[in-house]
Design an enzyme around this catalytic site. Structure first.
Site, PDB file in Angstrom:
ATOM      1  N   HIS A  28     -12.856  -3.747   3.520  1.00  0.00           N
ATOM      2  CA  HIS A  28     -11.419  -3.969   3.671  1.00  0.00           C
ATOM      3  C   HIS A  28     -10.853  -3.400   4.965  1.00  0.00           C
ATOM      4  O   HIS A  28     -10.382  -4.143   5.811  1.00  0.00           O
ATOM      5  CB  HIS A  28     -10.688  -3.399   2.441  1.00  0.00           C
ATOM      6  CG  HIS A  28      -9.211  -3.629   2.476  1.00  0.00           C
ATOM      7  ND1 HIS A  28      -8.468  -3.963   1.369  1.00  0.00           N
ATOM      8  CD2 HIS A  28      -8.316  -3.585   3.488  1.00  0.00           C
ATOM      9  CE1 HIS A  28      -7.201  -4.129   1.722  1.00  0.00           C
ATOM     10  NE2 HIS A  28      -7.088  -3.887   2.991  1.00  0.00           N
TER      11      HIS A  28
ATOM     12  N   HIS B 291      -7.224  -3.387   9.642  1.00  0.00           N
ATOM     13  CA  HIS B 291      -8.468  -4.117   9.374  1.00  0.00           C
ATOM     14  C   HIS B 291      -9.291  -4.214  10.660  1.00  0.00           C
ATOM     15  O   HIS B 291      -9.160  -5.171  11.423  1.00  0.00           O
ATOM     16  CB  HIS B 291      -8.148  -5.513   8.844  1.00  0.00           C
ATOM     17  CG  HIS B 291      -7.372  -5.518   7.557  1.00  0.00           C
ATOM     18  ND1 HIS B 291      -6.899  -6.681   6.967  1.00  0.00           N
ATOM     19  CD2 HIS B 291      -6.993  -4.510   6.729  1.00  0.00           C
ATOM     20  CE1 HIS B 291      -6.267  -6.373   5.834  1.00  0.00           C
ATOM     21  NE2 HIS B 291      -6.305  -5.057   5.676  1.00  0.00           N
TER      22      HIS B 291
ATOM     23  N   GLU C 170       0.833  -1.216   0.000  1.00  0.00           N
ATOM     24  CA  GLU C 170       0.000   0.000   0.000  1.00  0.00           C
ATOM     25  C   GLU C 170       0.867   1.265   0.000  1.00  0.00           C
ATOM     26  O   GLU C 170       0.371   2.359   0.290  1.00  0.00           O
ATOM     27  CB  GLU C 170      -0.953   0.023   1.208  1.00  0.00           C
ATOM     28  CG  GLU C 170      -1.825  -1.206   1.389  1.00  0.00           C
ATOM     29  CD  GLU C 170      -2.895  -1.401   0.306  1.00  0.00           C
ATOM     30  OE1 GLU C 170      -2.952  -0.600  -0.637  1.00  0.00           O
ATOM     31  OE2 GLU C 170      -3.639  -2.390   0.421  1.00  0.00           O
TER      32      GLU C 170
HETATM   33  P1  13P Z   1       1.073  -5.506   3.132  1.00  0.00           P
HETATM   34  O1  13P Z   1       1.469  -6.817   3.770  1.00  0.00           O
HETATM   35  O2  13P Z   1       1.623  -5.382   1.731  1.00  0.00           O
HETATM   36  O3  13P Z   1       1.404  -4.334   4.013  1.00  0.00           O
HETATM   37  O4  13P Z   1      -0.507  -5.528   2.939  1.00  0.00           O
HETATM   38  C1  13P Z   1      -1.373  -5.680   4.027  1.00  0.00           C
HETATM   39  C2  13P Z   1      -2.684  -5.051   3.774  1.00  0.00           C
HETATM   40  O5  13P Z   1      -3.396  -4.777   4.720  1.00  0.00           O
HETATM   41  C3  13P Z   1      -3.096  -4.751   2.379  1.00  0.00           C
HETATM   42  O6  13P Z   1      -4.174  -3.893   2.329  1.00  0.00           O
HETATM   43 ZN    ZN Z   2      -5.393  -3.986   4.153  1.00  0.00          ZN
END
Ligand code: 13P
Ligand code: ZN
Length: 275
Positions: free
Chosen positions: A208, A139, A113
């Site tokens: 998400h 999340h 991200e």
């Molecule tokens: P990364 O492991 O690349 O940081 O991704 C985790 C995530 O939450 C993607 O939205």
């Molecule tokens: Zn994420």
């Protein structure tokens, strides 16, 4: 380097995120714009790595250093192996590319991200006159659950959260920007997130997770903690038979003003039109 204040702070925040249940597996990512004067004296930085080009040039981030969690790394492991799970990147003199100066020991890359984080930093640096230094993505289960069960716009999600705890109009008077589902890690979602950060310091991605920004990790963490708690209260109240009493829009505005804040005019106008 591992004794630096910003490493200690990210260790605390990432552990808190794990303990809160917001960071399953490699979920979530953290970036901090760090003051390079704090670390310039160290001999731990490696200036020999290749540059990686960004799709968007971010001139106001030229030369900046960022502490960035690694892609695929577990936030819960940062406290034990900071140098394996974190890295420091440097933006080039145009804000067009970055390179890794420190960390990701044993192999790794900045979070997937990174475009969304860096574009968000660019916006926040501009509109906060350099005060905002942190972006957190995570999340949060209750807030995510709401986006499965209800239809939202920025105004209606914000209203629901403002209503569900009377601290909310004080903690996030600018509301929560709401983005419909888009592919994580895409340029599209990075652009939309950065745009939303012009108006809000919280942005929710449907199905998400949430993004927050602020002057330091405590500020951004506190924003997320508050919206997640409001979501939890909503779900609890609904499961008790439904919402029977809630503060009116006028009360929400009065609460915010009582503490010296002004709730987002765009959101209030839209809610008034709707009612
Ligand atoms: P990364 O492991 O690349 O940081 O991704 C985790 C995530 O939450 C993607 O939205
Ligand atoms: Zn994420």
């Amino acid at each position: 380097m591992l004794n630096e204040k910003f490493i200690k702070e990210i260790i605390k925040t990432s552990a808190d995120m794990w303990n809160k249940g917001w960071a399953e597996r490699n979920a979530g990512n953290i970036t901090v714009r760090i003051d390079k004067n704090e670390i310039i004296a160290t001999d731990e930085l490696d200036f020999s790595n290749d540059w990686t080009k960004l799709e968007k040039i971010l001139p106001n981030l030229a030369g900046e250093y960022f502490l960035v969690s690694g892609t695929g790394k577990f936030l819960r492991n940062i406290s034990v192996f900071p140098k394996r799970n974190l890295g420091i990147i440097e933006m080039d003199e145009n804000g067009a590319c970055y390179r890794i100066l420190w960390g990701y020991e044993g192999g790794g890359e900045p979070t997937s991200e990174t475009p969304a984080h860096l574009q968000a930093h660019s916006v926040r640096k501009e509109i906060s006159n350099g005060v905002d230094r942190v972006v957190i993505h995570t999340h949060t289960p209750n807030l995510i659950a709401l986006t499965y069960a209800r239809d939202f716009t920025t105004a209606t999600l914000t209203q629901l959260l403002w209503e569900m705890h009377v601290e909310c109009p004080v903690v996030f008077p600018k509301g929560v920007g709401y983005l419909p589902w888009m592919m994580a890690g895409s340029q599209e979602i990075a652009d939309a997130t950065a745009d939303a950060f012009y108006k809000h310091d919280l942005v929710m991605w449907q199905h998400h997770g949430v993004f927050a920004t602020g002057r330091n990790l405590d500020t951004a963490f506190g924003l997320i903690d508050t919206v997640e708690k409001a979501s939890d209260i909503y779900i609890k109240a609904e499961s008790l038979g439904g919402i029977k009493h809630k503060p009116s829009l006028d009360t929400i505005i009065a609460i915010s003003r009582n503490f010296g804040f002004e709730p987002s005019k765009d959101i209030i106008d839209e809610l008034r039109k709707k009612s």
